[in-house]
Design a protein around this motif. Structure first.
Motif, PDB file in Angstrom:
ATOM      1  N   VAL A 191       0.842  -1.199   0.000  1.00  0.00           N
ATOM      2  CA  VAL A 191       0.000   0.000   0.000  1.00  0.00           C
ATOM      3  C   VAL A 191       0.880   1.253   0.000  1.00  0.00           C
ATOM      4  N   ALA A 192       1.938   1.225   0.829  1.00  0.00           N
ATOM      5  CA  ALA A 192       2.828   2.385   0.914  1.00  0.00           C
ATOM      6  C   ALA A 192       3.550   2.631  -0.413  1.00  0.00           C
ATOM      7  N   LEU A 193       3.782   1.561  -1.186  1.00  0.00           N
ATOM      8  CA  LEU A 193       4.445   1.703  -2.488  1.00  0.00           C
ATOM      9  C   LEU A 193       3.459   2.111  -3.585  1.00  0.00           C
ATOM     10  N   GLY A 194       2.192   2.262  -3.221  1.00  0.00           N
ATOM     11  CA  GLY A 194       1.198   2.704  -4.203  1.00  0.00           C
ATOM     12  C   GLY A 194       0.679   1.602  -5.093  1.00  0.00           C
ATOM     13  N   ALA A 195       0.777   0.353  -4.671  1.00  0.00           N
ATOM     14  CA  ALA A 195       0.310  -0.756  -5.511  1.00  0.00           C
ATOM     15  C   ALA A 195      -1.204  -0.700  -5.684  1.00  0.00           C
ATOM     16  N   LYS A 196      -1.644  -1.119  -6.863  1.00  0.00           N
ATOM     17  CA  LYS A 196      -3.064  -1.446  -7.047  1.00  0.00           C
ATOM     18  C   LYS A 196      -3.240  -2.849  -6.491  1.00  0.00           C
ATOM     19  N   MET A 197      -4.157  -3.001  -5.545  1.00  0.00           N
ATOM     20  CA  MET A 197      -4.328  -4.297  -4.889  1.00  0.00           C
ATOM     21  C   MET A 197      -5.508  -5.044  -5.520  1.00  0.00           C
ATOM     22  N   THR A 198      -5.438  -6.367  -5.468  1.00  0.00           N
ATOM     23  CA  THR A 198      -6.503  -7.176  -6.038  1.00  0.00           C
ATOM     24  C   THR A 198      -6.702  -8.414  -5.178  1.00  0.00           C
ATOM     25  N   ASP A 199      -7.890  -8.987  -5.248  1.00  0.00           N
ATOM     26  CA  ASP A 199      -8.166 -10.218  -4.511  1.00  0.00           C
ATOM     27  C   ASP A 199      -7.736 -11.399  -5.368  1.00  0.00           C
ATOM     28  N   PHE A 200      -6.868 -12.221  -4.823  1.00  0.00           N
ATOM     29  CA  PHE A 200      -6.376 -13.384  -5.572  1.00  0.00           C
ATOM     30  C   PHE A 200      -6.354 -14.577  -4.629  1.00  0.00           C
TER      31      PHE A 200
END
Lengths: 128, 368
Positions: B17-26
């Motif tokens: 999150v701190a690195l700015g990632a787009k997160m997804t449910d996997f």
């Protein structure tokens, strides 16, 4: 926060439209759209001379992970398509409101533009 | 795109999150899809070095008297041919030959082996192994206390070495290192990218420090998006797409991971029968010559008839064209021209035998 230039018109499908004085509108996808799509790798654009009805699916923007339809924001005849963006689709990521434009339409009914969102309306749609 | 209450978080979630990632449910986990962009991340791994959080993968420990022989009798590949420190790709099949999961097995001693299973299948693998294990063999879920970080790319050895692991490992081998700060870390020369690379299995408490160290030494953080384009270019199967309970290793051309000469393993009789008869369809590659991106579950057409279906597809950043894995009728040959029905447009492509690109995970690192 994505960029939303104040002088453009917008659709809920995350397209922008810039109207020139001669009744030709330039159309592209918004900064929010390119950000959500990720790296864009292919474009399919309507042919010059094609007649579009507002709301009609008329092309595709494909990224590494998904594909999105492009909908005509207004009715009219396609008078130009951005061939350099077709060759280098990453231009849409780098400059969605400038060199990454998609196509131009000569409007059949200029009043249709009034039904599009303004920058404040689009910002509200994005919750910004 | 992000989910979902209840998505499990790895030890590195806050880092992503701190690195700015787009997160997804996997597979029930909240994982980074991309940070700087799939193509930039993909290119970093092909030409430099990238790091992936793969802590969602299922770390399983199987131990007890003759644990290795037990696994050899269940899994498809010939585990007894592998000695301590060797890592083997293998499959857990159903009795009918369908694939429960594909796995990496770390051959330890006669009495202890470790398995890395896919995130979404780990609990099923554990259940199946427990149901088959004789008394005295324990199948232990190690996910709660481990993190897994993959460091991949031609410069991966420099990064792993700078992070404190001064090792020289052959492809598909592993070693346990006692790191002064992080405790016991399993380092293996494995990966899912086709490049020279490493996977570090470390204590969960050390995950943030290991992650920050590999990034500080030059690895670009990479998400599941690049992981998929990298594996697809290599033709590595993804369970649930290219292999599944309905797609057997014979159909998927994974016979090399089956120990045909073994006395028995789960699914042997069914797979031997499939092999003898010859499968109706085979997993092949398709490289598009027309512009466009094939996705999974698209029809493949030749001569006006449907001859198969794509199982995975995407854009190859290396080749700059669409590529797909597809189940094709056995009448289709490598070199044939076929078309993929991409939302009504028939895009032409050539049938190939993967890998699509020439990368090799066996390549020595330039620094080696």
């Amino acid at each position: 926060m994505s960029s939303i230039p104040a002088d453009l018109h917008y659709t809920a499908e995350h397209e922008w439209l810039s109207l020139s004085a001669d009744g030709v509108a330039r159309i592209g996808i918004t900064d929010h759209a390119q950000e959500a799509l990720g790296d864009i790798v292919f474009l399919t654009l309507p042919s010059v001379g094609a007649t579009l009805a507002a709301g009609q699916a008329c092309g595709e923007v494909e990224s590494t992970k998904s594909v999105s339809d492009i909908y005509a924001p207004v009715s009219g005849e396609v008078v130009a398509r951005n061939e350099s963006a077709e060759t280098a689709p990453e231009t849409l990521n780098a400059d969605p409101y400038g060199a990454g434009w998609l196509f131009e339409v000569r409007l059949t009914d200029a009043s249709e533009v009034a039904s599009l969102l303004d920058a404040a309306g689009y910002a509200a749609l994005l919750g910004q | 795109m992000t989910s979902a209450d209840g998505g499990q978080k790895t030890a590195l979630y806050d880092q992503h999150v701190a690195l700015g990632a787009k997160m997804t449910d996997f597979g029930g986990w909240l994982m980074p899809l991309e940070y700087s962009g799939v193509i930039a991340e993909h290119t970093a791994v092909r030409t430099g070095v990238g790091a992936f959080d793969v802590s969602h993968m299922g770390a399983i420990r199987v131990h007890g008297q003759a644990a290795k022989a037990f696994l050899d009798g269940v899994l498809t590949n010939d585990l007894l041919s592998r000695g301590p420190g060797e890592v083997q790709y293998s499959l857990l099949c159903q009795d009918d030959g369908g694939v429960v999961d594909d796995l990496l097995v770390y051959a330890g001693s006669d009495d202890e082996c470790h398995i890395i299973a896919n995130a979404g299948n780990a609990l099923t693998v554990i259940d199946v192994l427990r149901s088959l294990a004789p008394a005295g063999i324990t199948v232990e879920d190690r996910r709660p206390d481990s993190a897994i970080i993959a460091v991949q790319g031609p410069q991966s050895r420099d990064v792993v070495r700078a992070a404190g692991f001064d090792i020289n490992l052959a492809y598909m081998t592993s070693t346990v290192v006692r790191h002064p700060d992080w405790g016991f870390v399993v380092v293996s020369r494995t990966g899912y990218t086709g490049e020279h690379g490493y996977e570090l299995v470390c204590p969960r408490e050390a995950a943030v420090e290991v992650w920050q160290a590999v990034l500080a030494h030059g690895a670009l953080p990479c998400g599941l998006g690049a992981r998929d384009t990298l594996r697809l270019e290599m033709g590595y199967p993804l369970h649930g797409n290219d292999i599944s309970p309905q797609i057997s290793p014979v159909t998927a051309r994974l016979g090399w991971a089956v120990g045909w000469k073994k006395a028995d393993f789960r699914g042997k009789a069914a797979l031997q029968a499939q092999k003898d008869i010859g499968p109706l369809r085979l997993l092949r590659g398709i490289e598009l010559t027309d512009r466009g991106v094939p996705r999974s579950h698209m029809a493949v057409v030749a001569g006006g008839t449907v001859v198969g279906e794509t199982t995975s597809g995407g854009f190859s950043p290396t080749l700059q064209c669409g590529i797909a894995l597809a189940l094709l009728d056995s009448s289709v040959s490598v070199g044939d021209t076929v078309a993929v029905d991409v939302r009504g447009r028939h895009l032409a492509g050539r049938v190939v035998t993967p890998p699509f690109v020439a990368a090799s995970p066996k390549d020595p690192s330039p620094a080696a």
